[in-house]
Design an enzyme around this catalytic site. Structure first.
Site, short mmCIF file in Angstrom:
data_model
loop_
_atom_site.label_atom_id
_atom_site.label_comp_id
_atom_site.label_asym_id
_atom_site.label_seq_id
_atom_site.Cartn_x
_atom_site.Cartn_y
_atom_site.Cartn_z
N GLY A 190 0.85 -1.19 0.00
CA GLY A 190 0.00 0.00 0.00
C GLY A 190 0.88 1.23 0.00
N LYS A 207 4.02 -8.23 7.70
CA LYS A 207 3.74 -6.82 7.39
C LYS A 207 4.89 -5.96 7.87
CE LYS A 207 -0.36 -5.13 7.16
NZ LYS A 207 -1.76 -4.69 7.28
N ASP A 218 -12.13 0.22 7.40
CA ASP A 218 -11.83 0.08 5.97
C ASP A 218 -12.25 -1.29 5.44
OD1 ASP A 218 -10.91 0.77 3.45
OD2 ASP A 218 -8.79 0.50 3.92
#
Ligand code: ADE
Length: 401
Positions: free
Chosen positions: A34, A60, A261
Site C-alpha cells: 500500500g 507486514k 476500511d
C-alpha cells in the site's frame, strides 16, 4: 477523556509473549503493498503452535524505515491484533519482531492466506461464475436448476478420480474442477466482461512479468499460481463469504474494535473457502466512547464510507456495517467498483444524503438485497447489527438446504 485517538491506542500494551526471534524468519517475495506498508511471504520456524516446523506466514512491514507515521500505524495495528485475540474469520497474529524498532524495523507476522484478496479473486474467477439466482431474485434449488435446462451438468463420481468433477463440454466452463464442496449439481453459466480495477496500477508491489494464469494478491506468488483452488465460483460461495465476514465483523464489534476500511480488497481467502477480515491499519479501539471522530485529513475510502463518516467524520461499528453493505455489493457484482461512473466525492455525498442507494446486483438473492438496504440506513441506529446480519444469512442458508 480528552485523549486523542493515537494516545488511546498507545495505552494498549505490547505483550512480549508475541516476540519472535528475527533469525527464525526468512523473508520471501512481496505479496502486496500500500502507500505506507508492504506484505511479504515468509517462512517461520517454530512460530505459534508450530513447535520446530516451518510455516508459511505473511509479514507486514513499513515501506520506508524513516517514515515514523507509518511505523506508528503498524505499531497500533499490532496492538489491536493482540487485543483482538483469535477468530477463524479474522487474519490472526502469529508474532512480531520488535527488537529493531529503534532502527525503524518492525515485522508483524500474520497468517498467510493462500488465495489472496477477495477483490482480485472475484475478478479472476468471474468468467467461471455459476449463478444460482433466478431473474426474480430467488435462489434456485439444484432440482430447479436442472429443470431449467440451462444448466451445466456436473458429472460427479468421475471414474478413476474421486475428487474430480467433469463439466460437460458444450457449456462454457471447460475445466476439470479439482475439488468441490460448494459447487452445485447443476448451474447456469455466464460470461461477464472484465472490469478494470482502479488502484491496480499502483502495482500491488509487483514488478516484472505478469503471469496471466496466476491468481491471488500477488501475481508473482508461485504458490498461488500453482495451487488452483477451484476453477468455478458460485452463488453459494458468495453467500458463504458474506456470512463469514459478518461473523468476523461481529467478533471485532464484540471486542469494541472498529475496522474503518472494510472492503473486498481487505478480505483474504484462505484454504477451504475460509474468508478472513484483514488489514487493521485503520482499525481503532473505542476506549472512552462508542464513536470515533476522525481528526486530520487522511486518505479515505469514500465509496465504502457511511454518510456520517463522510459528513462529520464519525466512525462506529454501525459505520462498519455500512461498509459491509458495500462489501456485499462488491461480492455480488463479482468485484465491480461501487457507484460506477460517480467519481466526484461531493456528488456522491449529496446523492447519498438525498437518499440515493445502489441497486441490488442481479446475482444477489433478494434477502441479500434487503441486508444491503439495512446497512445503508441514514441513521446509524436504524442499521442492522452484524449479529442480525449473521442471523439473517444463516436462517436463509438453512432454508436453502
Ligand atoms: N496479502 C496481504 N496480506 C496477506 C496474507 N496474510 N496472506 C496472503 N496474502 C496477503
Amino acid at each position: 477523556e480528552d485523549l486523542c485517538l493515537d494516545d488511546q491506542v498507545e495505552i494498549l500494551p505490547y505483550d512480549v509473549r508475541w516476540e519472535f526471534p528475527r533469525n527464525r524468519l526468512k523473508l520471501g517475495i512481496q505479496l502486496g503493498a500500500g502507500c505506507f506498508g508492504r506484505v511479504v511471504k515468509a517462512e517461520a520456524v517454530g512460530v505459534k503452535d508450530c513447535e520446530e516446523s516451518v510455516k508459511t506466514v505473511a509479514v507486514k512491514m513499513v515501506r520506508s524505515q524513516t517514515n515514523v507515521a507509518a511505523l506508528e500505524a503498524l505499531v497500533s495495528e499490532l496492538k489491536i491484533m493482540i487485543h483482538l485475540g483469535a477468530h477463524l474469520n479474522v487474519v490472526n497474529l502469529l508474532g512480531a519482531c520488535t527488537k529493531s524498532i529503534i532502527k525503524g524495523e518492525l515485522l508483524v507476522i500474520v497468517e498467510y492466506c493462500r488465495y489472496g484478496n477477495l477483490q482480485t479473486y472475484l475478478i479472476k474467477h468471474r468468467k467461471n461464475f455459476i449463478n444460482q439466482v433466478d431473474e426474480f431474485g430467488y435462489l434456485l434449488s439444484d432440482a430447479e436448476m436442472q429443470e431449467r435446462n440451462t444448466a451445466i451438468i456436473l458429472k460427479k463420481d468421475c471414474p478413476g478420480d474421486e475428487n474430480q468433477i467433469k463439466i460437460q463440454e458444450q457449456f462454457e466452463v471447460k475445466y476439470v474442477v479439482e475439488k468441490t464442496t460448494s459447487v452445485p449439481a447443476s448451474a447456469t453459466s455466464l460470461t461477464i466482461e472484465d472490469d478494470k480495477v482502479p488502484g491496480q496500477t499502483d502495482g500491488e508491489g509487483c514488478s516484472g512479468d505478469v503471469n496471466p494464469v496466476s491468481f491471488g494478491v500477488c501475481q508473482q506468488d508461485p504458490d498461488a499460481a500453482n495451487n488452483v483452488r477451484e476453477l468455478t465460483m458460485s452463488t453459494t460461495d458468495l453467500i458463504s463469504w458474506s456470512f463469514q465476514i459478518a461473523r468476523g465483523m461481529d467478533y471485532l464489534a464484540s471486542k469494541k474494535v472498529l475496522h474503518g476500511d472494510l472492503a473486498a480488497r481487505n478480505v483474504l481467502l484462505a484454504d477451504d473457502g475460509v474468508a478472513k477480515v484483514a488489514d487493521f491499519g485503520m482499525a481503532r479501539k473505542m476506549y472512552y466512547e462508542g464513536n470515533y471522530q476522525q481528526s486530520g485529513e487522511k486518505l479515505m475510502p469514500v465509496k465504502w464510507m457511511a454518510v456520517e463518516s463522510l459528513t462529520d467524520r464519525i466512525f462506529s461499528t454501525q459505520s462498519d456495517v455500512w461498509s459491509y453493505g458495500v462489501f456485499l455489493w462488491e461480492l455480488f457484482t463479482l468485484g465491480k467498483v461501487p457507484y460506477p461512473g460517480m467519481e466526484a466525492n461531493h456528488q456522491l455525498i449529496r446523492q447519498l444524503e438525498n437518499g440515493y442507494r445502489m441497486e441490488k446486483p442481479n446475482f444477489a438473492p433478494n434477502y441479500i438485497g434487503e441486508i444491503m438496504s439495512g446497512c445503508w440506513k441514514l441513521d446509524p441506529n436504524d442499521r442492522f447489527t452484524f449479529s442480525q446480519i449473521e442471523e439473517k444469512i444463516s436462517s436463509q442458508m438453512e432454508s436453502a438446504v
